[in-house]
Design a protein around this motif. Structure first.
Motif, PDB file in Angstrom:
ATOM      1  N   LEU A 125       0.826  -1.208   0.000  1.00  0.00           N
ATOM      2  CA  LEU A 125       0.000   0.000   0.000  1.00  0.00           C
ATOM      3  C   LEU A 125       0.862   1.260   0.000  1.00  0.00           C
ATOM      4  CD1 LEU A 125      -2.874  -1.075   2.414  1.00  0.00           C
ATOM      5  CD2 LEU A 125      -2.902  -0.979  -0.083  1.00  0.00           C
ATOM      6  N   GLU A 126       1.995   1.226   0.680  1.00  0.00           N
ATOM      7  CA  GLU A 126       2.909   2.371   0.664  1.00  0.00           C
ATOM      8  C   GLU A 126       3.439   2.614  -0.745  1.00  0.00           C
ATOM      9  OE1 GLU A 126       5.895   1.538   3.523  1.00  0.00           O
ATOM     10  OE2 GLU A 126       4.645   2.065   5.269  1.00  0.00           O
ATOM     11  N   MET A 127       3.734   1.520  -1.460  1.00  0.00           N
ATOM     12  CA  MET A 127       4.204   1.646  -2.834  1.00  0.00           C
ATOM     13  C   MET A 127       3.094   2.192  -3.734  1.00  0.00           C
ATOM     14  SD  MET A 127       5.488  -1.328  -5.427  1.00  0.00           S
ATOM     15  CE  MET A 127       6.817  -1.843  -4.353  1.00  0.00           C
ATOM     16  N   ALA A 128       1.863   1.707  -3.516  1.00  0.00           N
ATOM     17  CA  ALA A 128       0.738   2.162  -4.338  1.00  0.00           C
ATOM     18  C   ALA A 128       0.453   3.642  -4.126  1.00  0.00           C
ATOM     19  CB  ALA A 128      -0.508   1.335  -4.016  1.00  0.00           C
ATOM     20  N   ALA A 129       0.719   4.133  -2.923  1.00  0.00           N
ATOM     21  CA  ALA A 129       0.427   5.539  -2.605  1.00  0.00           C
ATOM     22  C   ALA A 129       1.436   6.495  -3.215  1.00  0.00           C
ATOM     23  CB  ALA A 129       0.385   5.727  -1.093  1.00  0.00           C
ATOM     24  N   ALA A 130       2.492   5.968  -3.830  1.00  0.00           N
ATOM     25  CA  ALA A 130       3.557   6.822  -4.359  1.00  0.00           C
ATOM     26  C   ALA A 130       3.277   7.270  -5.796  1.00  0.00           C
ATOM     27  CB  ALA A 130       4.892   6.081  -4.293  1.00  0.00           C
ATOM     28  N   GLY A 131       2.013   7.446  -6.139  1.00  0.00           N
ATOM     29  CA  GLY A 131       1.650   7.965  -7.459  1.00  0.00           C
ATOM     30  C   GLY A 131       1.820   6.974  -8.593  1.00  0.00           C
ATOM     31  N   GLN A 132       1.702   5.693  -8.299  1.00  0.00           N
ATOM     32  CA  GLN A 132       1.858   4.667  -9.329  1.00  0.00           C
ATOM     33  C   GLN A 132       0.530   4.430 -10.055  1.00  0.00           C
ATOM     34  OE1 GLN A 132       4.889   2.962  -9.806  1.00  0.00           O
ATOM     35  NE2 GLN A 132       5.716   4.438  -8.356  1.00  0.00           N
ATOM     36  N   THR A 133       0.587   4.316 -11.384  1.00  0.00           N
ATOM     37  CA  THR A 133      -0.601   3.850 -12.103  1.00  0.00           C
ATOM     38  C   THR A 133      -0.792   2.370 -11.783  1.00  0.00           C
ATOM     39  OG1 THR A 133       0.592   3.139 -14.090  1.00  0.00           O
ATOM     40  CG2 THR A 133      -0.108   5.452 -13.974  1.00  0.00           C
ATOM     41  N   SER A 134      -1.952   1.851 -12.078  1.00  0.00           N
ATOM     42  CA  SER A 134      -2.207   0.444 -11.751  1.00  0.00           C
ATOM     43  C   SER A 134      -1.248  -0.477 -12.496  1.00  0.00           C
ATOM     44  CB  SER A 134      -3.666   0.077 -12.071  1.00  0.00           C
ATOM     45  OG  SER A 134      -3.951   0.319 -13.435  1.00  0.00           O
ATOM     46  N   SER A 135      -0.891  -0.140 -13.750  1.00  0.00           N
ATOM     47  CA  SER A 135       0.050  -0.966 -14.512  1.00  0.00           C
ATOM     48  C   SER A 135       1.450  -0.899 -13.915  1.00  0.00           C
ATOM     49  CB  SER A 135       0.083  -0.518 -15.971  1.00  0.00           C
ATOM     50  OG  SER A 135      -1.173  -0.682 -16.579  1.00  0.00           O
ATOM     51  N   GLN A 136       1.897   0.313 -13.567  1.00  0.00           N
ATOM     52  CA  GLN A 136       3.220   0.466 -12.949  1.00  0.00           C
ATOM     53  C   GLN A 136       3.275  -0.261 -11.611  1.00  0.00           C
ATOM     54  OE1 GLN A 136       3.201   4.757 -12.882  1.00  0.00           O
ATOM     55  NE2 GLN A 136       4.571   4.917 -14.661  1.00  0.00           N
ATOM     56  N   PHE A 137       2.206  -0.121 -10.840  1.00  0.00           N
ATOM     57  CA  PHE A 137       2.156  -0.765  -9.532  1.00  0.00           C
ATOM     58  C   PHE A 137       2.185  -2.288  -9.659  1.00  0.00           C
ATOM     59  CE2 PHE A 137      -0.685  -2.302  -5.990  1.00  0.00           C
ATOM     60  CZ  PHE A 137       0.295  -2.241  -5.011  1.00  0.00           C
ATOM     61  N   ARG A 138       1.521  -2.823 -10.675  1.00  0.00           N
ATOM     62  CA  ARG A 138       1.484  -4.280 -10.861  1.00  0.00           C
ATOM     63  C   ARG A 138       2.900  -4.830 -11.071  1.00  0.00           C
ATOM     64  NH1 ARG A 138      -1.574  -4.338 -15.006  1.00  0.00           N
ATOM     65  NH2 ARG A 138      -3.464  -4.134 -13.748  1.00  0.00           N
ATOM     66  N   VAL A 139       3.683  -4.141 -11.907  1.00  0.00           N
ATOM     67  CA  VAL A 139       5.042  -4.609 -12.192  1.00  0.00           C
ATOM     68  C   VAL A 139       5.909  -4.545 -10.936  1.00  0.00           C
ATOM     69  CG1 VAL A 139       7.137  -4.116 -13.498  1.00  0.00           C
ATOM     70  CG2 VAL A 139       4.905  -3.980 -14.629  1.00  0.00           C
ATOM     71  N   LYS A 140       5.849  -3.426 -10.215  1.00  0.00           N
ATOM     72  CA  LYS A 140       6.696  -3.265  -9.031  1.00  0.00           C
ATOM     73  C   LYS A 140       6.257  -4.193  -7.897  1.00  0.00           C
ATOM     74  CE  LYS A 140       8.343   1.403  -9.921  1.00  0.00           C
ATOM     75  NZ  LYS A 140       8.611   2.738  -9.343  1.00  0.00           N
ATOM     76  N   ALA A 141       4.939  -4.383  -7.757  1.00  0.00           N
ATOM     77  CA  ALA A 141       4.443  -5.262  -6.699  1.00  0.00           C
ATOM     78  C   ALA A 141       4.872  -6.703  -6.951  1.00  0.00           C
ATOM     79  CB  ALA A 141       2.923  -5.166  -6.616  1.00  0.00           C
ATOM     80  N   ARG A 142       4.852  -7.093  -8.207  1.00  0.00           N
ATOM     81  CA  ARG A 142       5.273  -8.447  -8.547  1.00  0.00           C
ATOM     82  C   ARG A 142       6.751  -8.643  -8.217  1.00  0.00           C
ATOM     83  NH1 ARG A 142       5.248 -10.766 -14.726  1.00  0.00           N
ATOM     84  NH2 ARG A 142       6.363 -12.711 -14.322  1.00  0.00           N
ATOM     85  N   ARG A 143       7.580  -7.657  -8.527  1.00  0.00           N
ATOM     86  CA  ARG A 143       9.002  -7.761  -8.217  1.00  0.00           C
ATOM     87  C   ARG A 143       9.233  -7.826  -6.706  1.00  0.00           C
ATOM     88  NH1 ARG A 143      11.048  -3.175 -12.535  1.00  0.00           N
ATOM     89  NH2 ARG A 143      11.027  -4.509 -14.406  1.00  0.00           N
ATOM     90  N   MET A 144       8.476  -7.016  -5.972  1.00  0.00           N
ATOM     91  CA  MET A 144       8.604  -7.037  -4.514  1.00  0.00           C
ATOM     92  C   MET A 144       8.231  -8.419  -3.978  1.00  0.00           C
ATOM     93  SD  MET A 144       6.497  -4.838  -1.642  1.00  0.00           S
ATOM     94  CE  MET A 144       7.243  -3.270  -2.050  1.00  0.00           C
ATOM     95  N   ARG A 145       7.169  -8.975  -4.519  1.00  0.00           N
ATOM     96  CA  ARG A 145       6.724 -10.289  -4.079  1.00  0.00           C
ATOM     97  C   ARG A 145       7.780 -11.365  -4.378  1.00  0.00           C
ATOM     98  NH1 ARG A 145       2.244 -13.689  -3.203  1.00  0.00           N
ATOM     99  NH2 ARG A 145       3.104 -15.789  -3.191  1.00  0.00           N
TER     100      ARG A 145
END
Length: 440
Positions: free
Chosen positions: A108-128
């Protein structure tokens, strides 16, 4: 809008609880998966959504209202889009329960940093992947079990055929198609790479030379709805074509279009309108016909020609009439669905068109076990009652025109059902054309 999506999630979760704990209490203890499915079917009917979409929304709602309440709060406050929410839920699969809250907070902290849903999907997957590499194998096994091939009708006589495969295998297939396409271009083929990839794939699956590269659909032998594609331009079958399985299709065409007097669109069962040229190409190879008489002004079905084996002809007619499973919102093709007596045979139901409908295996089970109840108030029009007590109506793909008796209720015996079914000789006797009736 996001606040409303959060409220919908709460209501969907409440529906699941009601079905599991109140409405279907005994079944919920016995089979919670079944009560979830029944709740999702009700939600799909209310929201006019495909069943799988409603299941996904209800599954998301269950997680948001139980293990991901912080994510639900973010959606309700408008700080997250539903696309962000789905990414959080997807990437939280198989995370150890003790670490789920902290991982959700990081996402959620990453999502709050102005990420579009597509950008967030890529970064969240890498974090996971970085935080929990040991879960990759389990998640891949689960995903691998979801592999499938999908057919989705598109516009202008085209359809999408897609497959969900292992990433490496899919990449290999695509690379091989591209290499082959580039080779054809180098040899002088004027088609674009995209066209060549599609044609080469079709050639490989058909086991022979493609017939439809001129912009039309592939031709083939039609045996009363059975197609055996793979003819060459001269009409001779090669060895591969002879060895291939025969596939059943159904094409509805009127006599004027068949003989070239007009260019009206033709109905390809399971798809929709196709060009008259394509239909005539298919019809040239037809071995058998089932005559269907239509109203000249409305194109509605008046009656269907009989055949010696009535059940086979009736089955063909019902397949054309229904098109798909007749459960609310279900789009499973009638060809792979099961014929069901609306009023059960054991309870006196007749085997006639006004007491039969197609149901996919899943919805057939729902009706047989009494969760959903069905009635045909008039031929082909089915009224469904859900476990929650709501009623829904489904109409047939093709409709019938009432016979004279239906327009005149005072007529003796009022034989409207027989007149519409086409299987009984009400009034003037009709010809029986045996196994090879001419087209009407």
């Amino acid at each position: 809008m996001r606040w409303a999506q959060a409220q919908q999630a709460k209501v969907l979760h409440r529906m699941e609880i009601v079905f599991r704990d109140d409405l279907l209490q005994d079944i919920g203890r016995e089979d919670p998966g079944l009560t979830f499915s029944l709740a999702a079917e009700e939600a799909a009917a209310i929201l006019c959504l495909p069943t799988n979409t409603a299941k996904m929304l209800m599954s998301d709602a269950g997680q948001l209202c139980s293990t991901h309440t912080t994510t639900l709060a973010g959606l309700e406050q408008g700080t997250l889009s539903y696309g962000h929410v789905q990414t959080v839920l997807d990437q939280s699969q198989n995370v150890p329960e003790a670490e789920l809250a902290s991982f959700e907070k990081d996402l959620l902290e990453m999502a709050a940093a102005g990420q579009t849903s597509s950008q967030f999907r890529v970064k969240a997957r890498r974090m996971r992947e970085k935080a929990y590499p040991e879960t990759i194998k389990a998640r891949h096994k689960t995903a691998f079990e979801q592999r499938r091939v999908c057919l989705a009708p598109d516009e202008d006589g085209m359809s999408w055929l897609s497959a969900l495969l292992r990433a490496a295998r899919a990449q290999l297939i695509y690379t091989q198609l591209t290499t082959a396409a580039r080779g054809e271009q180098a040899a002088g083929d004027p088609r674009r790479v995209d066209e060549l990839r599609a044609d080469i794939l079709a050639d490989l699956l058909e086991g022979g030379e493609a017939v439809g590269d001129d912009g039309g659909d592939a031709g083939g032998d039609i045996h009363d709805g059975c197609a055996d594609d793979g003819l060459d331009n001269g009409g001779n079958k090669d060895a591969k074509a002879r060895a291939r399985a025969r596939t059943e299709i159904l094409v509805l065409i009127n006599a004027e279009t068949l003989f070239g007097a007009d260019e009206q669109p033709v109905e390809l069962h399971g798809y929709g309108p196709i060009s008259s040229e394509t239909a005539r190409r298919l019809a040239r190879q037809a071995a058998h016909w089932t005559p269907v008489e239509r109203h000249p002004g409305t194109d509605e079905i008046l009656r269907v020609g009989r055949r010696r084996k009535v059940p086979a002809g009736l089955q063909r007619w019902l397949r054309a009439r229904d098109g798909t499973c007749r459960f609310p919102g279900c789009r499973t093709n009638a060809v792979i669905s099961e014929l069901d007596h609306t009023k059960p045979w054991s309870h006196g139901g007749t085997t006639d068109h006004d007491n039969l409908e197609h149901l996919c295996r899943r919805h057939h089970m729902f009706k047989t076990r009494g969760f959903w109840k069905a009635r045909q108030r008039s031929p082909g029009i089915i009224e469904w009652t859900s476990p929650g007590g709501r009623t829904y109506r489904t109409d047939p793909h093709l409709t019938l025109v009432p016979g004279p008796a239906a327009r005149n209720p005072a007529a003796p015996d009022n034989p409207v059902a027989l007149e519409m079914s086409g299987w009984s000789s009400v009034g003037e006797a009709r010809n029986d054309y045996g196994e090879n009736p001419p087209p009407f």
